[in-house]
Design a protein around this motif. Structure first.
Motif, PDB file in Angstrom:
ATOM      1  N   ALA A 801      -5.395  -6.615 -70.332  1.00 56.01           N
ATOM      2  CA  ALA A 801      -5.550  -6.114 -71.446  1.00 56.01           C
ATOM      3  C   ALA A 801      -6.439  -5.786 -71.902  1.00 56.01           C
ATOM      4  O   ALA A 801      -7.324  -4.656 -72.258  1.00 56.01           O
ATOM      5  CB  ALA A 801      -4.264  -6.130 -72.252  1.00 56.01           C
ATOM      6  N   VAL A 804      -9.715  -4.617 -69.885  1.00 60.96           N
ATOM      7  CA  VAL A 804      -9.070  -2.278 -70.426  1.00 60.96           C
ATOM      8  C   VAL A 804     -10.720  -2.108 -69.624  1.00 60.96           C
ATOM      9  O   VAL A 804     -10.133  -0.990 -69.286  1.00 60.96           O
ATOM     10  CB  VAL A 804      -8.177  -2.351 -71.068  1.00 60.96           C
ATOM     11  N   VAL A 887      -1.742  -0.906 -70.697  1.00 60.63           N
ATOM     12  CA  VAL A 887      -2.379  -0.780 -70.609  1.00 60.63           C
ATOM     13  C   VAL A 887      -2.602  -0.021 -69.349  1.00 60.63           C
ATOM     14  O   VAL A 887      -4.194   0.751 -68.730  1.00 60.63           O
ATOM     15  CB  VAL A 887      -2.690  -2.551 -69.694  1.00 60.63           C
ATOM     16  N   CYS A 890      -3.780   3.260 -70.421  1.00 60.55           N
ATOM     17  CA  CYS A 890      -4.764   3.535 -70.785  1.00 60.55           C
ATOM     18  C   CYS A 890      -5.777   3.661 -69.669  1.00 60.55           C
ATOM     19  O   CYS A 890      -6.711   4.579 -69.871  1.00 60.55           O
ATOM     20  CB  CYS A 890      -4.902   2.233 -71.582  1.00 60.55           C
ATOM     21  N   ILE A 891      -5.696   3.300 -68.305  1.00 56.83           N
ATOM     22  CA  ILE A 891      -7.127   3.404 -67.961  1.00 56.83           C
ATOM     23  C   ILE A 891      -6.789   3.838 -66.961  1.00 56.83           C
ATOM     24  O   ILE A 891      -8.349   4.688 -66.937  1.00 56.83           O
ATOM     25  CB  ILE A 891      -6.585   1.637 -66.916  1.00 56.83           C
ATOM     26  N   CYS A 914      -8.870   1.113 -76.957  1.00 52.13           N
ATOM     27  CA  CYS A 914      -8.864   0.290 -76.667  1.00 52.13           C
ATOM     28  C   CYS A 914      -8.504  -0.527 -77.595  1.00 52.13           C
ATOM     29  O   CYS A 914      -7.571  -1.522 -77.602  1.00 52.13           O
ATOM     30  CB  CYS A 914     -10.318  -0.273 -76.573  1.00 52.13           C
TER      31      CYS A 914
END
Length: 1121
Positions: A801, A804, A887, A890-891, A914
């Protein structure tokens, strides 16, 4: 360094000579028997090599010289001593001779009494033969026994052969029996001798006037006729004929035993024997004949002859034996065991129809009365069912239609109910009942397994068992106290036994929950069942507070934690209410236990609460106990536990504001309950938890004890402290959890994001250190290993995390990475680390993770891991998996931003995403109640290794120094000695030992005049930065044997140093010897440290590290002469 037997041989020889010259015959006998024990130990040790001779200063072959001297002295004692001395010498050689039983011919060629090792065997034979020629009957009998023990060289000596043949026809029974023993020994190694003996045995057994003992000895010789196929066939036919000609049932048993031992060597003989003896089970024979037949069949199966019996025996035959009332329970058990072995073999070849027939056969056999009274019979039946299930899974055959599992559960619980009801009668209660209940619960746990439709039924049955257990001491009129007093007056053991039974139930529930797997629906149902069991225990006033408390704490099990916490808001509220209500129950029970001054039960309850993550309860108990101990060690230990409980409890109370109010209203734990609410509660809790962890570590350091005793505890607390420190660094770096407002500053933007790779690498390193901790203690239990694996996974997830931003192509962070480390390399290691941990848990996430790295980098993601690193799927792991999914999402979102956006807008969105992601990740991490390993409370020296080394070139070195001339390689003779390994608590048997030695120019160290060349400081593994990398290289070598360099982390480069991996063969004392070469020819003049780490592989194939307990080695490079 402990001396091996070869190094002690001279002292043993001298002591034996002094004792034999003594005029006290008792002393001589004691010395002979003591020498026999030493020879047995010596015979188990491997042959000494050059390293052994060098380390102990021995002349090559010196040990063999003194070994032969000891043998000659024993023979002389036999020749000239009295009867007691002669018997003692024979006992010595018999004990050594028995060690050769079961060995192959190649192994016997190098055993302790082989011709290759006994140089003066002719002299020994001549001296004992003279005793035979001049002695009486007893002396001749003892001499013949010695000849049998020396079969390897005595069988080639013609005069001894002649003596045995003449003694076999002697008029003295004692001499005949001894000669038969010697003849049997010779027959195992000499075919020509066996042919002559076989003819003599045929006539001897038929001789009507032969004494029964002598006839028995003669029949036993047939079992020794297996040295060749031809001899075995001939002996088998003669023995079968003699058995059939025997008219008495009593004489059948010796023949059966000899035939079985002979047939166990050749499969076709086993089949023929089964055809002959199977009818004996149905014939009208005396009871001991069928019993002997069953024992013989069981022996053949243990020797691996099951495949020979399957084709000539009917499985239903043994199934029917279980229902024969005339058979004793012991015989029925043996029949059941044979039935199990044959059935398991048939399962390997059975198709779907045959499998269903076998299931029906087992269902029919389960109706036998033996299963209602024998725990062993039930366990065998459960084992049969487990094999059927395993075979059905492999063959994809459906066996769910059978009711056998249900029958087995009912069978076990009916037996348990019967045992529970017997507790009401003090005259029937004994501790054998407790043992049987424990065994039945173990069998029940084996039956249920990890995934079974029976688990809810089992929990209902367990609750009924508790009801029956309590009903036995309840009166309809409610006179509980009076009845309890009468029982205590008559027999207090009833109360003790009932407590043991409750402990057995609790232990079963722990194992049941630890191995439970399933979706949220199933876990919620299990949670409700466990709640009902808890309420059942709480409703009975006869159960003490300790019992009520430990059953209440079952609801804190890692599997059940969060089982009701789903999308439904009502369920979430219900979970919090349960945590509050049962938390108060456990706290009230704790208070009552402490008020009653039951300090030891209170301590055990606190330990159990800490293991399950009920930190508020453990904090209350340890806080009260620390003021009630006398010794400084106990005081520091309890204070350390108190601080640790406060650190974890601080985070736990963030979820339970009601419990905080309850603590304040009752004036409990004021330090823990203050400042537990408000806008900055999470920030304050993290900092106070960190301070408490440091205090816990400080208290542990105040204990004056060996560093080996508290090695695990200190290491564990150091890692917990480092994790907390790194999380706080993460929070402060990005201003998470309102930290920006708390510190009156805003921390955002690109500069703060560039700190994330550093934090990510630190968290990944901590995950590896947790892995290292788990593999450094070979006696660690599985539950502790699971907790450490979960902690390691949490660090790996947080590292992923925090890293990231590394996966965002537009974000560059090269300037913050360690030297020689690329951004893609960090990405690859983060993904590999997670995939290695999760590939058995969630393959779908592993697929998504592997897509984040390049194809050529993802190939190494599935390399082998230590088998002993166990990650059990529970709700804590599932919450960490949810962080992984967040995560990944999000990526994926950050990688797909449109190119039309401005750079500032992109960085702003990256910063915002983030911060939100990491805030949620840290919040979830804080909510997980990580327990403390059970192994944390094992206060004892840790298992480790000591390394002793000497230079092979003794002309330029001494026993205290290791030196080498400049430009030459360093040759070392090594002894690796395991320490604290021979304790009963160590459940493993080590099969292979390895040791990695590593040195480089940076390890240059000054040595003062007179200082020894070994660093004697106590070893602290948590301070050694190279330990994880060395462990990886050693593990890679031990498992793959390739010597290929493992992946490096960026700070460790094996090419700049010199390393060597050495393999050892451990003896029974955990001691191994070897030699190695270190290429230090390029090292300048000076002294250098050699770091080393040893590892091992146990009997299960698991790899373990062994902590170095003897400090680092130091060698000196001198100017060439």
């Amino acid at each position: 360094m402990e001396k091996v037997s070869a190094a002690c041989a001279m002292d043993w020889s001298i002591k034996l000579e002094k004792a034999l010259r003594s005029k006290n015959p008792v002393r001589a006998v004691e010395a002979i028997l003591e020498t026999g024990e030493k020879l047995q130990q010596w015979s188990k040790e491997p042959e000494p090599g050059t390293a052994v001779y060098s380390l102990f200063g021995l002349v090559p072959e010196e040990d063999r010289l003194f070994y032969n001297t000891i043998l000659l002295r024993l023979v002389d004692a036999f020749c000239y001593g009295d009867k007691l001395v002669k018997v003692a010498v024979v006992r010595v050689f018999m004990s050594v001779f028995k060690l050769s039983r079961g060995k192959s011919k190649s192994e016997c060629g190098t055993w302790f009494l082989s011709k290759a090792k006994v140089y003066n065997h002719l002299e020994m034979l001549k001296r004992v033969k003279s005793v035979y020629d001049k002695g009486d009957t007893e002396a001749k009998a003892l001499a013949l026994i010695l000849f049998g023990c020396w079969r390897d060289f005595a069988s080639e000596f013609a005069p001894v052969r002649y003596l045995i043949f003449t003694s076999m026809v002697s008029s003295h029974d004692l001499e005949v029996r001894s000669s038969l023993f010697a003849a049997g020994c010779f027959c195992e190694v000499a075919d020509d001798f066996a042919l002559v003996v076989l003819g003599m045995l045929n006539d001897m057994v038929k001789f009507p006037e032969l004494m029964p003992k002598t006839r028995l000895a003669a029949v036993r010789v047939f079992a020794k006729m297996g040295s060749s196929h031809a001899i075995a066939n001939r002996a088998f036919k003669i023995c079968i004929t003699l058995m059939m000609e025997s008219s008495k049932d009593d004489s059948l048993v010796p023949f059966l035993v000899s035939l079985t031992k002979l047939a166990s060597r050749y499969s076709h003989l086993a089949s023929e024997l089964a055809k002959v003896i199977m009818p004996f089970l149905g014939e009208d024979k005396s009871s001991h004949v069928p019993a002997a037949v069953l024992r013989c069949l069981q022996f053949l199966i243990k020797r691996g002859m099951c495949f020979s019996l399957v084709h000539v025996t009917d499985t239903a035959k043994f199934s029917s034996l279980l229902k024969q009332a005339e058979l004793s329970p012991d015989m029925q058990l043996k029949a059941l065991q044979i039935f199990q072995k044959i059935l398991v073999y048939k399962l390997c070849l059975a198709d779907a129809s045959e499998l269903n027939q076998l299931v029906a056969l087992v269902e029919n056999a389960s109706q036998s009365q033996i299963f209602s009274s024998s725990c062993l019979a039930i366990s065998i039946l459960v084992g049969i069912w487990k094999e059927i299930v395993r075979t059905a899974e492999i063959r994809s055959i459906d066996v769910s239609s059978t009711s056998l599992p249900l029958q087995l559960v009912v069978l076990i619980m009916d037996r348990l109910t019967l045992l529970a009801r017997s507790c009401s009668d003090p005259c029937q209660v004994d501790f054998a009942l407790v043992t049987e209940v424990q065994d039945l619960f173990n069998v029940l746990h084996l039956l249920v397994g990890k995934q079974s439709e029976l688990r809810l039924l089992v929990l209902d049955k367990v609750r009924l068992f508790l009801v029956n257990l309590t009903d036995g001491v309840r009166k309809p009129d409610g006179a509980h106290e009076l009845l309890l007093g009468v029982i205590n007056y008559k027999s207090k053991r009833v109360v003790v036994v009932r407590s043991e039974l409750l402990a057995s139930v609790h232990k079963f529930l722990i194992m049941f929950l630890e191995n439970l797997e399933g979706d949220k629906t199933v876990l919620s149902q299990v949670y409700e069942k466990v709640k009902r069991i808890t309420e059942c225990v709480r409703s009975c006033t006869f159960f003490d507070c300790h019992t009520q408390m430990i059953f209440t704490l079952l609801l804190h099990s890692p599997v059940l934690w969060g089982s009701n916490n789903d999308a439904d808001g009502d369920s979430c509220v219900s979970l919090v209410d349960d945590m509050f209500n049962y938390g108060i129950v456990s706290l009230e029970c704790s208070t009552q236990i402490l008020e009653e001054r039951n300090y030891w039960p209170a301590y055990r309850a606190g330990v159990y609460a800490a293991r399950l993550g009920a930190w508020v309860t453990s904090a209350l108990i340890f806080d009260k106990l620390k003021t009630n101990v006398q010794s400084d060690i106990n005081s520091f230990w309890l204070k350390s536990l108190t601080y640790l409980s406060h650190a974890e409890g601080k985070l736990q109370l963030l979820l339970m504001p009601k419990l905080v109010s309850w603590l304040r209203s009752n004036s409990y734990l004021p330090e823990l309950s203050k400042d537990a609410s408000g806008g900055f509660a999470h920030c304050v809790a993290l900092h106070e938890a960190y301070m408490n962890l440091q205090s816990s570590l400080g208290m542990l350091g105040n204990i004056k004890a060996s560093s080996e005793v508290f090695c695990f505890q200190t290491w564990f607390l150091v890692l917990k402290t480092r994790v907390m420190e790194t999380v706080i660094d993460l929070v402060e770096c990005l201003g998470l959890l309102n930290q920006d407002v708390c510190n009156k500053k805003q921390v955002t933007g690109c500069n703060s994001l560039k700190q994330l790779p550093r934090i990510s690498i630190q968290l990944q390193k901590l995950a590896k250190e947790f892995d290292m901790l788990e593999t450094c203690f070979v006696d660690i239990d599985s539950s502790s290993s699971s907790i450490i694996s979960t902690l390691s996974l949490s660090c790996s997830v947080l590292a992923f995390a925090a890293g990231v931003v590394i996966f965002i192509p537009r974000f560059s962070c090269h300037e913050t990475l360690p030297p020689f480390t690329s951004q893609s390399g960090v990405c690859s290691r983060l993904v590999q680390d997670l995939v290695q941990r999760l590939w058995k848990v969630d393959p779908k996430i592993c697929e998504m993770l592997s897509m984040l790295v390049k194809e050529n980098e993802s190939q190494s993601c599935s390399h082998v891991q230590p088998r002993n690193q166990v990650l059990k799927v529970c709700n804590k792991v599932k919450m960490l998996l949810s962080v992984c999914r967040d995560v990944l999402a999000c990526i994926h979102g950050l990688q797909n931003w449109p190119n039309s956006m401005q750079e500032e807008d992109i960085m702003s969105e990256i910063s915002k995403s983030c911060r939100n992601l990491l805030s949620q990740a840290v919040m979830k991490w804080m909510q997980i109640p990580f327990g403390i390993p059970k192994y944390f409370f094992n206060i004892r020296p840790c298992v480790g290794a000591e390394l002793f080394a000497l230079s092979s070139d003794r002309s330029k070195s001494t026993t205290e120094t290791i030196s080498v001339e400049q430009g030459f390689q360093l040759s070392l003779d090594l002894c690796l000695q395991l320490k604290n390994i021979q304790q009963p608590r160590v459940p493993v048997r080590l099969t292979k030992l390895y040791c990695l030695l590593y040195t480089k120019l940076a390890y240059h160290t000054p040595i003062q005049h007179g200082e020894t060349t070994r660093n004697q400081k106590s070893y602290s593994p948590w301070r050694d930065e190279d330990l994880v990398e060395m462990s990886g290289k050693l593990f890679h070598h031990a498992v793959t044997k390739s010597g290929k360099k493992p992946e490096v982390s960026g700070r460790f480069d094996w090419s700049i140093g010199v390393s060597a991996v050495v393999q050892f063969q451990p003896n029974e004392r955990g001691q191994g010897f070897s030699s190695c070469l270190l290429d230090v020819s390029r090292f300048p003049i000076g002294s250098y440290q050699i770091k080393w780490l040893s590892g091992c592989i146990d009997q299960h194939g698991s790899y373990w590290n062994l902590l170095p307990l003897s400090g680092k080695l130091v060698f000196t490079v001198k100017k060439a002469s």
